[in-house]
Design a protein around this motif. Structure first.
Motif, PDB file in Angstrom:
ATOM      1  N   LEU A  65      41.798 -15.455 -16.817  1.00 43.42           N
ATOM      2  CA  LEU A  65      43.024 -15.015 -17.486  1.00 43.42           C
ATOM      3  C   LEU A  65      43.111 -15.687 -18.848  1.00 43.42           C
ATOM      4  N   LEU A  66      43.737 -14.996 -19.784  1.00 45.91           N
ATOM      5  CA  LEU A  66      43.920 -15.539 -21.128  1.00 45.91           C
ATOM      6  C   LEU A  66      45.080 -16.538 -21.092  1.00 45.91           C
ATOM      7  N   PRO A  67      44.840 -17.813 -21.411  1.00 50.24           N
ATOM      8  CA  PRO A  67      45.852 -18.855 -21.204  1.00 50.24           C
ATOM      9  C   PRO A  67      47.102 -18.719 -22.070  1.00 50.24           C
ATOM     10  N   ASP A  68      46.987 -18.062 -23.216  1.00 53.60           N
ATOM     11  CA  ASP A  68      48.127 -17.952 -24.128  1.00 53.60           C
ATOM     12  C   ASP A  68      48.985 -16.717 -23.880  1.00 53.60           C
ATOM     13  N   PHE A  69      48.694 -15.997 -22.798  1.00 57.32           N
ATOM     14  CA  PHE A  69      49.436 -14.772 -22.476  1.00 57.32           C
ATOM     15  C   PHE A  69      50.028 -14.889 -21.083  1.00 57.32           C
ATOM     16  N   THR A  70      51.183 -14.268 -20.888  1.00 57.31           N
ATOM     17  CA  THR A  70      51.849 -14.295 -19.585  1.00 57.31           C
ATOM     18  C   THR A  70      51.082 -13.431 -18.586  1.00 57.31           C
ATOM     19  N   LEU A  97      52.319  -5.777 -10.686  1.00 59.78           N
ATOM     20  CA  LEU A  97      52.829  -7.103 -10.324  1.00 59.78           C
ATOM     21  C   LEU A  97      53.720  -7.002  -9.092  1.00 59.78           C
ATOM     22  N   LYS A  98      54.505  -5.950  -9.009  1.00 58.32           N
ATOM     23  CA  LYS A  98      55.340  -5.734  -7.828  1.00 58.32           C
ATOM     24  C   LYS A  98      54.457  -5.507  -6.599  1.00 58.32           C
ATOM     25  N   LYS A  99      53.412  -4.715  -6.769  1.00 55.85           N
ATOM     26  CA  LYS A  99      52.498  -4.387  -5.666  1.00 55.85           C
ATOM     27  C   LYS A  99      51.823  -5.634  -5.099  1.00 55.85           C
ATOM     28  N   VAL A 100      51.494  -6.597  -5.971  1.00 54.99           N
ATOM     29  CA  VAL A 100      50.845  -7.826  -5.500  1.00 54.99           C
ATOM     30  C   VAL A 100      51.860  -8.953  -5.254  1.00 54.99           C
ATOM     31  N   GLY A 101      53.157  -8.616  -5.293  1.00 56.73           N
ATOM     32  CA  GLY A 101      54.202  -9.583  -4.944  1.00 56.73           C
ATOM     33  C   GLY A 101      54.478 -10.645  -5.984  1.00 56.73           C
ATOM     34  N   LEU A 102      54.272 -10.319  -7.270  1.00 57.61           N
ATOM     35  CA  LEU A 102      54.454 -11.327  -8.318  1.00 57.61           C
ATOM     36  C   LEU A 102      55.372 -10.874  -9.452  1.00 57.61           C
ATOM     37  N   LEU A 103      56.188  -9.893  -9.224  1.00 61.75           N
ATOM     38  CA  LEU A 103      57.059  -9.411 -10.291  1.00 61.75           C
ATOM     39  C   LEU A 103      57.934 -10.546 -10.837  1.00 61.75           C
ATOM     40  N   ASN A 104      58.349 -11.462  -9.940  1.00 62.64           N
ATOM     41  CA  ASN A 104      59.191 -12.589 -10.366  1.00 62.64           C
ATOM     42  C   ASN A 104      58.417 -13.642 -11.173  1.00 62.64           C
ATOM     43  N   ARG A 105      57.103 -13.489 -11.303  1.00 61.32           N
ATOM     44  CA  ARG A 105      56.276 -14.434 -12.070  1.00 61.32           C
ATOM     45  C   ARG A 105      55.714 -13.781 -13.343  1.00 61.32           C
ATOM     46  N   SER A 106      56.258 -12.623 -13.715  1.00 63.12           N
ATOM     47  CA  SER A 106      55.775 -11.853 -14.877  1.00 63.12           C
ATOM     48  C   SER A 106      55.658 -12.667 -16.150  1.00 63.12           C
ATOM     49  N   ASP A 107      56.647 -13.516 -16.409  1.00 67.45           N
ATOM     50  CA  ASP A 107      56.705 -14.246 -17.671  1.00 67.45           C
ATOM     51  C   ASP A 107      56.051 -15.623 -17.596  1.00 67.45           C
ATOM     52  N   HIS A 108      55.365 -15.900 -16.500  1.00 66.99           N
ATOM     53  CA  HIS A 108      54.688 -17.187 -16.348  1.00 66.99           C
ATOM     54  C   HIS A 108      53.282 -17.118 -16.928  1.00 66.99           C
ATOM     55  N   TYR A 109      52.876 -18.227 -17.524  1.00 69.13           N
ATOM     56  CA  TYR A 109      51.521 -18.340 -18.072  1.00 69.13           C
ATOM     57  C   TYR A 109      50.566 -18.783 -16.959  1.00 69.13           C
ATOM     58  N   PRO A 110      49.269 -18.528 -17.101  1.00 69.24           N
ATOM     59  CA  PRO A 110      48.315 -18.921 -16.058  1.00 69.24           C
ATOM     60  C   PRO A 110      48.442 -20.377 -15.617  1.00 69.24           C
ATOM     61  N   SER A 111      48.736 -21.280 -16.554  1.00 68.35           N
ATOM     62  CA  SER A 111      48.866 -22.708 -16.197  1.00 68.35           C
ATOM     63  C   SER A 111      50.059 -22.965 -15.273  1.00 68.35           C
ATOM     64  N   GLN A 112      50.976 -21.991 -15.184  1.00 70.27           N
ATOM     65  CA  GLN A 112      52.159 -22.139 -14.343  1.00 70.27           C
ATOM     66  C   GLN A 112      51.999 -21.428 -12.998  1.00 70.27           C
ATOM     67  N   LEU A 113      50.823 -20.871 -12.743  1.00 74.05           N
ATOM     68  CA  LEU A 113      50.574 -20.110 -11.513  1.00 74.05           C
ATOM     69  C   LEU A 113      49.613 -20.862 -10.604  1.00 74.05           C
ATOM     70  N   SER A 114      49.781 -20.659  -9.301  1.00 70.06           N
ATOM     71  CA  SER A 114      48.838 -21.247  -8.338  1.00 70.06           C
ATOM     72  C   SER A 114      47.532 -20.457  -8.371  1.00 70.06           C
ATOM     73  N   GLY A 115      46.505 -20.972  -7.713  1.00 71.18           N
ATOM     74  CA  GLY A 115      45.215 -20.278  -7.652  1.00 71.18           C
ATOM     75  C   GLY A 115      45.333 -18.890  -7.042  1.00 71.18           C
ATOM     76  N   GLY A 116      46.092 -18.772  -5.961  1.00 67.79           N
ATOM     77  CA  GLY A 116      46.284 -17.472  -5.322  1.00 67.79           C
ATOM     78  C   GLY A 116      47.056 -16.504  -6.205  1.00 67.79           C
ATOM     79  N   GLU A 117      48.055 -17.026  -6.918  1.00 67.97           N
ATOM     80  CA  GLU A 117      48.821 -16.172  -7.834  1.00 67.97           C
ATOM     81  C   GLU A 117      47.934 -15.676  -8.965  1.00 67.97           C
ATOM     82  N   LYS A 118      47.090 -16.565  -9.494  1.00 69.88           N
ATOM     83  CA  LYS A 118      46.187 -16.148 -10.571  1.00 69.88           C
ATOM     84  C   LYS A 118      45.231 -15.057 -10.087  1.00 69.88           C
ATOM     85  N   GLN A 119      44.742 -15.184  -8.852  1.00 67.75           N
ATOM     86  CA  GLN A 119      43.840 -14.155  -8.343  1.00 67.75           C
ATOM     87  C   GLN A 119      44.575 -12.833  -8.147  1.00 67.75           C
TER      88      GLN A 119
END
Length: 193
Positions: A65-70, A97-119
């Motif tokens: 994932l591109l680190p400077d993008f949400t 994002l809704k389909k993979v259960g992450l709509l609430n993490r839309s505005d988070h950057y990769p550094s703010q996501l867990s490994g599973g969320e990033k995948q």
């Protein structure tokens, strides 16, 4: 099409190389690759980039994932690269994002996501252009077993009659859940089941 294939083999056997060839990232040293019965011309980088953007979705072990993008931006950028406008791309990315259960993490950057969320973001990115081919290189390799099962189930749900999924894995548990297990041994591919 319509099936999920697992690709197994020891480290260094060529699993990642095969996926890089299939994704048109690497060029074969001999032979040719055909997609939809058309030979790929590896000298035509522009056409291959367009083909990859529209027909091939790629999920890497390290999310890439591109680190400077949400999360949302990482997904819709792949749609923009395929020539879609920003409004449509953003809409499709939100749905994924809704389909993979992450709509609430839309505005988070990769550094703010867990490994599973990033995948899950990586899977959504791979799906945004509705590819016919999904290639996944050890998509569960760096995850704990429960998260890995969740990621595998999300991936398996993406099968449809117009799509093929090929994933490389060291994990026999996941390999055995595929429709067909391929094994690379001494540079040769064998069908196990």
């Amino acid at each position: 099409k319509g099936k999920i294939y697992s690709l197994m083999g020891p480290s260094g056997s060529g699993k990642s190389t095969l996926l890089n060839l299939l994704s048109l990232i690497d060029r074969p040293s001999s032979g040719l690759i055909k997609i939809e019965n058309k030979p790929i011309n590896f000298d035509n980088h522009n056409d291959n980039d367009i083909l990859r953007a529209n027909k091939i979705g790629i999920v890497y072990q390290q999310d890439n994932l591109l680190p400077d993008f949400t999360a949302l931006e990482n997904i819709y950028l792949a749609s923009l690269a395929a020539g879609n406008n920003k409004k449509l791309s953003t809409h499709k990315a939100k749905n994924l994002l809704k389909k993979v259960g992450l709509l609430n993490r839309s505005d988070h950057y990769p550094s703010q996501l867990s490994g599973g969320e990033k995948q899950r973001v990586s899977i959504a990115r791979a799906l945004i252009n509705n590819p016919q081919i999904i290639l996944a290189d050890e998509p569960t390799g760096s995850l704990d077993i429960d998260t890995a099962k969740n990621i595998f189930n999300i991936l398996k749900k993406q099968i449809n009659s117009n799509r093929i999924i090929i994933f490389a894995t060291h994990n026999r548990f996941f390999a055995n859940k595929s429709d067909c297990l391929l094994e690379i041994v001494n540079g040769n591919i064998k069908t196990i089941n």
